[in-house]
Design an enzyme around this catalytic site. Structure first.
Site, PDB file in Angstrom:
ATOM      1  N   THR A 164       0.926  -1.555   0.237  1.00 44.50           N
ATOM      2  CA  THR A 164       0.026   0.187  -0.029  1.00 44.50           C
ATOM      3  C   THR A 164       0.898   1.034  -0.115  1.00 44.50           C
ATOM      4  O   THR A 164       1.668   1.838   1.086  1.00 44.50           O
ATOM      5  CB  THR A 164      -0.935   0.184   1.230  1.00 44.50           C
ATOM      6  OG1 THR A 164      -1.796  -1.546   1.591  1.00 44.50           O
ATOM      7  CG2 THR A 164      -1.880   0.918   0.809  1.00 44.50           C
ATOM      8  N   LYS A 201      -7.438   1.719  -3.403  1.00 44.57           N
ATOM      9  CA  LYS A 201      -7.084   1.409  -2.242  1.00 44.57           C
ATOM     10  C   LYS A 201      -7.075   2.696  -1.223  1.00 44.57           C
ATOM     11  O   LYS A 201      -7.850   2.585   0.085  1.00 44.57           O
ATOM     12  CB  LYS A 201      -5.566   1.075  -1.786  1.00 44.57           C
ATOM     13  CG  LYS A 201      -5.206   0.195  -0.396  1.00 44.57           C
ATOM     14  CD  LYS A 201      -5.634  -0.340   0.191  1.00 44.57           C
ATOM     15  CE  LYS A 201      -5.778  -0.830   1.501  1.00 44.57           C
ATOM     16  NZ  LYS A 201      -5.805  -2.491   2.074  1.00 44.57           N
ATOM     17  N   LYS A 236      -0.420   5.519   8.309  1.00 46.16           N
ATOM     18  CA  LYS A 236       0.486   5.475   6.984  1.00 46.16           C
ATOM     19  C   LYS A 236      -0.175   5.469   5.914  1.00 46.16           C
ATOM     20  O   LYS A 236      -0.214   6.345   5.243  1.00 46.16           O
ATOM     21  CB  LYS A 236       1.213   4.480   7.135  1.00 46.16           C
ATOM     22  CG  LYS A 236       2.480   3.943   5.786  1.00 46.16           C
ATOM     23  CD  LYS A 236       1.913   3.381   4.441  1.00 46.16           C
ATOM     24  CE  LYS A 236       1.833   2.065   4.718  1.00 46.16           C
ATOM     25  NZ  LYS A 236       1.555   1.227   4.393  1.00 46.16           N
TER      26      LYS A 236
HETATM   27  N1  LIG Z   1      -1.394  -6.813   7.181  1.00 44.24           N
HETATM   28  C1  LIG Z   1      -2.292  -6.404   6.916  1.00 44.24           C
HETATM   29  O1  LIG Z   1      -3.602  -6.760   7.426  1.00 44.24           O
HETATM   30  C2  LIG Z   1      -2.335  -5.775   5.917  1.00 44.24           C
HETATM   31  C3  LIG Z   1      -3.605  -5.992   4.776  1.00 44.24           C
HETATM   32  C4  LIG Z   1      -3.695  -4.742   3.244  1.00 44.24           C
HETATM   33  C5  LIG Z   1      -2.002  -4.449   3.099  1.00 44.24           C
HETATM   34  N2  LIG Z   1      -1.255  -4.235   4.395  1.00 44.24           N
HETATM   35  C6  LIG Z   1      -0.079  -3.773   3.689  1.00 44.24           C
HETATM   36  O2  LIG Z   1       0.670  -3.977   2.370  1.00 44.24           O
HETATM   37  C7  LIG Z   1       2.571  -4.022   3.034  1.00 44.24           C
HETATM   38  C8  LIG Z   1       2.639  -5.716   3.344  1.00 44.24           C
HETATM   39  O3  LIG Z   1       2.698  -5.078   5.781  1.00 44.24           O
HETATM   40  P1  LIG Z   1       2.860  -6.376   6.356  1.00 44.24           P
HETATM   41  O4  LIG Z   1       2.003  -7.033   6.918  1.00 44.24           O
HETATM   42  O5  LIG Z   1       3.610  -8.087   5.266  1.00 44.24           O
HETATM   43  O6  LIG Z   1       4.066  -5.309   6.855  1.00 44.24           O
HETATM   44  P2  LIG Z   1       5.397  -6.404   7.566  1.00 44.24           P
HETATM   45  O7  LIG Z   1       4.657  -7.771   8.042  1.00 44.24           O
HETATM   46  O8  LIG Z   1       5.854  -4.976   8.478  1.00 44.24           O
HETATM   47  O9  LIG Z   1       6.942  -6.389   6.754  1.00 44.24           O
HETATM   48  C9  LIG Z   1       7.007  -5.952   5.655  1.00 44.24           C
HETATM   49  C10 LIG Z   1       7.880  -7.027   4.763  1.00 44.24           C
HETATM   50  O10 LIG Z   1       8.544  -5.568   4.194  1.00 44.24           O
HETATM   51  C11 LIG Z   1      10.234  -5.914   4.485  1.00 44.24           C
HETATM   52  N3  LIG Z   1      10.859  -4.769   4.330  1.00 44.24           N
HETATM   53  C12 LIG Z   1      10.730  -3.447   4.868  1.00 44.24           C
HETATM   54  N4  LIG Z   1      11.394  -2.091   4.343  1.00 44.24           N
HETATM   55  C13 LIG Z   1      12.008  -2.619   3.624  1.00 44.24           C
HETATM   56  C14 LIG Z   1      13.505  -2.029   2.669  1.00 44.24           C
HETATM   57  N5  LIG Z   1      13.249  -1.328   3.525  1.00 44.24           N
HETATM   58  N6  LIG Z   1      13.947  -2.787   2.555  1.00 44.24           N
HETATM   59  C15 LIG Z   1      13.665  -4.405   2.320  1.00 44.24           C
HETATM   60  N7  LIG Z   1      12.859  -5.001   2.504  1.00 44.24           N
HETATM   61  C16 LIG Z   1      11.866  -4.197   3.197  1.00 44.24           C
HETATM   62  C17 LIG Z   1       9.842  -6.907   5.482  1.00 44.24           C
HETATM   63  O11 LIG Z   1      11.560  -7.200   5.680  1.00 44.24           O
HETATM   64  P3  LIG Z   1      12.325  -7.500   6.649  1.00 44.24           P
HETATM   65  O12 LIG Z   1      11.282  -8.793   7.391  1.00 44.24           O
HETATM   66  O13 LIG Z   1      13.140  -7.795   6.772  1.00 44.24           O
HETATM   67  O14 LIG Z   1      11.267  -6.870   8.120  1.00 44.24           O
HETATM   68  C18 LIG Z   1       8.964  -7.732   5.245  1.00 44.24           C
HETATM   69  O15 LIG Z   1       9.126  -8.384   4.761  1.00 44.24           O
HETATM   70  C19 LIG Z   1       1.790  -2.982   3.920  1.00 44.24           C
HETATM   71  O16 LIG Z   1       2.031  -2.099   2.928  1.00 44.24           O
HETATM   72  C20 LIG Z   1       0.973  -2.476   3.652  1.00 44.24           C
HETATM   73  O17 LIG Z   1       0.136  -1.004   4.536  1.00 44.24           O
HETATM   74  C21 LIG Z   1      -1.309  -4.886   5.180  1.00 44.24           C
END
Ligand SMILES: NC(=O)c1ccc[n+]([C@@H]2O[C@H](COP(=O)([O-])OP(=O)(O)OC[C@H]3O[C@@H](n4cnc5c(N)ncnc54)[C@H](OP(=O)(O)O)[C@@H]3O)[C@@H](O)[C@H]2O)c1
Length: 288
Positions: free
Chosen positions: A97, A172, A240
């Site tokens: 997102t 979104k 965010k």
């Molecule tokens: N969680 C939800 O319910 C949900 C629902 C809809 C949309 N989203 C969206 O989906 C996206 C991911 O969400 P998530 O819940 O999966 O987040 P998350 O669990 O925090 O995972 C984030 C991922 O991105 C990687 N990452 C972050 N910064 C990075 C960087 N600078 N360089 C390389 N890798 C990096 C992290 O690596 P590391 O493992 O090394 O930290 C991890 O693999 C976000 O944009 C969020 O808004 C989430």
């Protein structure tokens, strides 16, 4: 079956990539924290790479799901980023997102290499990712979308192209704007029911079947009454997303008075130590 790469094995990316592997695609993963990619390969097979560029090499489709605009730039146009490996005909699909601005910027950068970029944020949360039932909102080139749509369907129940580059992210934003105001209304209603001495569960049972019903009421109403928020979509992520919506509205002239207010309410929730709690914890400002 396609040769694909998946960058970012977080809460969402890990199971999404898992569905691609279980459907028979040839998957190479990259995750900044290497232990997660090793665990993923141990569970699903495939390969893990040391950099996004190495993961993307020779892939037909490169998927990503990282945190925000800066993270997305890091894994694409940063050092060792996937765009170093982009060749004509490749398609990069981004499930982060992020802003419509970064989507357009990366679309231009991909096109300069003869490749395509589809912005494809998702809704449906952790459960949707794990069950393969996400909703995916896409923006980008129609021909490229026609190629990736069937593969995206391997982890989604619904996927649609909404227009040119940035349209997925804009859709979104509409989703998050609708949720923000609705959750404040639901919080006020539930807090009112408690103050009025009503049985909240009974109230929910009655009104959820009428015009006040919503996904949030159906899925979060009871836990709001029970003060349970240790699950779901985090307040930090919502802030965010609302920041992205407010910045976009600032440039397109849309009025978002309620969204701006709810964003500040979420700031209060963060101040109460609830940044990792589900977005339905908005009610805590009214009950604590
Ligand atoms: N969680 C939800 O319910 C949900 C629902 C809809 C949309 N989203 C969206 O989906 C996206 C991911 O969400 P998530 O819940 O999966 O987040 P998350 O669990 O925090 O995972 C984030 C991922 O991105 C990687 N990452 C972050 N910064 C990075 C960087 N600078 N360089 C390389 N890798 C990096 C992290 O690596 P590391 O493992 O090394 O930290 C991890 O693999 C976000 O944009 C969020 O808004 C989430």
């Amino acid at each position: 079956m396609a040769k694909v790469a998946f960058i970012g094995l977080g809460v969402m990316g890990y199971p999404m990539a898992g569905h691609l592997a279980s459907k028979g695609h040839d998957v190479t993963v990259y995750n900044r924290t290497g232990a997660k990619s090793e665990a993923w390969v141990a569970k699903h097979g495939g390969r893990h790479a040391a950099t996004p560029a190495e993961a993307a090499k020779d892939a037909e489709i490169v998927f990503a799901c990282v945190g925000n605009d800066d993270d997305l730039r890091a894994v694409t146009i940063g050092e060792g980023g996937a765009f170093e490996a982009l060749t004509p005909g490749m398609i990069f699909v981004d499930h982060t997102t992020a802003s419509a601005t970064v989507a357009r910027e990366l679309s231009d950068a991909a096109k300069a290499k003869g490749a395509e970029f589809i912005d494809a944020p998702v809704s449906g949360g952790q459960a949707g990712a794990e069950n393969g039932t996400l909703t995916v909102m896409c923006g980008g080139d129609e021909t490229a979308y026609a190629k990736v749509g069937p593969v995206i369907h391997d982890f989604s129940k619904s996927c649609r192209l909404l227009g040119p580059s940035g349209s997925g992210q804009l859709t979104k934003m509409v989703n998050q704007i609708c949720i923000a105001g609705l959750l404040q209304g639901l919080s006020e209603g539930m807090a009112f029911a408690q103050k009025a001495g009503l049985d909240g569960i009974e109230v929910l049972d009655v009104i959820s079947k009428g015009a006040a019903g919503s996904w949030q009421m159906e899925n979060r109403g009871t836990t709001m009454l029970q003060d349970e928020f240790d699950f779901g979509f985090a307040v930090d992520w919502m802030r965010k997303d609302l920041g992205i919506c407010l910045a976009e509205a600032n440039s397109n002239g849309a009025a978002l008075p309620v969204t701006a207010l709810v964003d500040q309410f979420y700031k209060d929730v963060q101040g109460m130590g609830g940044g990792r709690n589900d977005t339905s914890s908005l009610i805590r400002r009214l009950t604590k």
